[in-house]
Design a protein around this motif. Structure first.
Motif, short mmCIF file in Angstrom:
data_model
loop_
_atom_site.label_atom_id
_atom_site.label_comp_id
_atom_site.label_asym_id
_atom_site.label_seq_id
_atom_site.Cartn_x
_atom_site.Cartn_y
_atom_site.Cartn_z
N SER A 1 8.45 11.83 3.09
CA SER A 1 8.04 11.34 1.64
C SER A 1 8.39 10.04 1.43
O SER A 1 7.52 9.21 0.86
N ARG A 2 9.60 9.65 1.97
CA ARG A 2 10.11 8.11 1.73
C ARG A 2 9.12 7.20 2.57
O ARG A 2 8.72 6.21 1.96
N VAL A 3 8.74 7.62 3.83
CA VAL A 3 7.96 6.86 4.71
C VAL A 3 6.51 6.52 3.78
O VAL A 3 5.96 5.49 3.66
N ALA A 4 6.17 7.63 3.27
CA ALA A 4 4.68 7.64 2.51
C ALA A 4 4.77 6.74 1.27
O ALA A 4 3.86 5.97 0.90
N MET A 5 5.66 7.25 0.30
CA MET A 5 5.70 6.65 -1.00
C MET A 5 6.25 5.16 -1.04
O MET A 5 6.08 4.32 -1.65
N VAL A 6 7.19 4.95 0.01
CA VAL A 6 8.12 3.70 -0.08
C VAL A 6 7.61 2.80 0.89
O VAL A 6 7.08 1.77 0.80
N SER A 7 7.63 3.25 2.37
CA SER A 7 7.36 2.35 3.52
C SER A 7 5.90 1.96 3.53
O SER A 7 5.37 0.64 3.88
N ILE A 8 4.97 2.82 3.00
CA ILE A 8 3.56 2.61 3.13
C ILE A 8 3.02 2.26 1.93
O ILE A 8 2.75 1.19 1.43
N TYR A 9 3.04 3.24 0.84
CA TYR A 9 2.29 2.99 -0.50
C TYR A 9 3.17 1.77 -1.15
O TYR A 9 2.55 0.83 -1.73
N GLY A 10 4.63 1.74 -1.38
CA GLY A 10 5.22 0.92 -1.92
C GLY A 10 4.98 -0.53 -1.57
O GLY A 10 4.74 -1.55 -2.29
N VAL A 11 4.95 -0.91 -0.19
CA VAL A 11 4.54 -2.13 0.29
C VAL A 11 3.45 -2.58 0.29
O VAL A 11 3.17 -3.70 -0.09
N LEU A 12 2.31 -1.67 0.42
CA LEU A 12 1.02 -2.17 0.35
C LEU A 12 0.42 -2.39 -1.03
O LEU A 12 -0.30 -3.23 -1.40
N VAL B 1 12.74 5.19 11.99
CA VAL B 1 12.00 6.19 11.56
C VAL B 1 10.62 5.58 10.35
O VAL B 1 10.14 6.41 9.85
N GLU B 2 10.86 4.37 10.25
CA GLU B 2 9.89 3.79 9.22
C GLU B 2 8.68 3.12 9.99
O GLU B 2 8.64 2.82 11.07
N LEU B 3 7.88 2.82 9.09
CA LEU B 3 6.58 2.07 9.41
C LEU B 3 6.60 0.76 8.78
O LEU B 3 6.69 0.73 7.33
N ARG B 4 6.71 -0.15 9.66
CA ARG B 4 6.40 -1.60 8.92
C ARG B 4 5.13 -2.20 9.08
O ARG B 4 4.51 -1.91 9.85
N PHE B 5 4.91 -3.47 8.12
CA PHE B 5 3.67 -4.01 8.18
C PHE B 5 4.04 -5.72 8.54
O PHE B 5 4.84 -6.27 7.64
N TYR B 6 3.21 -6.12 9.56
CA TYR B 6 3.82 -7.43 9.95
C TYR B 6 2.50 -8.24 9.89
O TYR B 6 1.21 -8.03 9.94
N ASN B 7 2.59 -9.33 8.90
CA ASN B 7 1.63 -10.33 8.45
C ASN B 7 1.51 -11.50 9.70
O ASN B 7 2.26 -12.40 9.52
N PRO B 8 0.44 -11.42 10.26
CA PRO B 8 0.26 -12.31 11.46
C PRO B 8 0.00 -13.87 10.93
O PRO B 8 0.21 -14.71 11.48
N GLU B 9 -0.40 -13.94 9.75
CA GLU B 9 -0.71 -15.48 9.04
C GLU B 9 0.77 -15.87 8.87
O GLU B 9 1.06 -17.25 8.84
N THR B 10 1.84 -15.21 8.33
CA THR B 10 2.91 -15.54 7.97
C THR B 10 4.12 -15.72 9.11
O THR B 10 5.04 -16.31 9.06
#
Length: 253
Positions: free
Chosen positions: A38-49, A186-195
């Motif tokens: 639940s945390r990965v879906a709601m926080v790591s993915i949804y919350g970040v995006l 156990v988390e999924l992160r998002f990397y921005n290649p521009e920054t």
């Protein structure tokens, strides 16, 4: 290929009627198999995006929302863990996502795979996203590395078929998002290649906000001290002026 859901509900706030047909916005079931899922879906993915696209009025980011793809048939639905739809209104008041109303399906879908969802994520949902909704990119993530090999998988729609997205230097690129997906424990992160930086997690943002708040409090206290010192200096100068005025007649005499 559909994922049936009961169309009965006793909660008035879940009612979503169209032409007399009810499209439920909730089935009352918990989102994830574990707290981590639940945390990965709601926080790591949804919350970040959601934060990343929050200033773009034409990008919608939703989590655990029923998506109906056949008008008049509420049983024809699917419920992605998280999805991103470009070129649709960023409307947080949506109760459900109706493809015929929005004019298109989602562009990116994320599923956080668990023991209970593995088969559906790789068969029914896979087929719906590919053949019915024509989702441009489909990502699956297994936090505990128990049910998917590799534990982070991505597929891109090419000529009507899903082709695996290869990992590049530890990251899985999303052409739609312009970001790279990376596993971090156990988390999924998002990397921005521009920054050249990872998008901050909700917890990192919370710490940043707390730091800014504390710095603001320190600055406020310092300003208060400076104000008091300035007032004291003004009072001292006023006393000196008054003393000089008292002495002035004596000097003139």
């Amino acid at each position: 290929m559909s994922v049936p859901v009961s169309t009965k509900t006793s909660r008035k706030y879940n009612l979503d009627l169209e032409d007399g047909i009810e499209y439920p916005s909730s089935d009352g079931k918990p989102m994830g198999e574990t707290g981590t899922h639940s945390r990965v879906a709601m926080v790591s993915i949804y919350g970040v995006l959601d934060r990343y696209f929050m200033n773009n009025p034409r990008v919608a980011v939703h989590a655990n929302m029923f998506m109906y793809y056949v008008q008049g048939d509420p049983k024809r639905n699917v419920c992605p863990d998280v999805f991103v739809a470009r070129d649709v209104d960023n409307d947080y008041k949506r109760r459900s996502y109706k493809v015929w109303k929005e004019g298109k399906g989602p562009d990116v879908v994320f599923e956080v795979t668990s023991r209970k969802t593995r088969k559906q994520d790789l068969t029914k949902k896979f087929e719906i996203y590919r053949d019915v909704l024509r989702v441009r990119e489909y990502f699956l993530f297994d936090p505990f590395e128990e049910y998917l090999d590799p534990s982070l998988q991505g597929y891109r729609l090419v000529a009507g078929s899903y082709e695996p997205i290869p990992m590049i230097k530890g990251g899985m690129p999303s052409e739609v998002l312009g970001l790279e997906l990376q596993r971090d424990d156990v988390e999924l992160r998002f990397y921005n290649p521009e920054t050249g930086k990872l998008l901050p997690s909700v917890h990192e943002l919370a710490r940043e906000v707390d730091l800014v708040r504390r710095e603001a409090e320190v600055a406020r206290r310092e300003a208060e001290v400076a104000r008091r010192e300035a007032e004291q200096e003004v009072q001292r100068l006023q006393r000196e002026v008054e003393e000089l005025r008292r002495r002035l007649p004596e000097v003139e005499a």
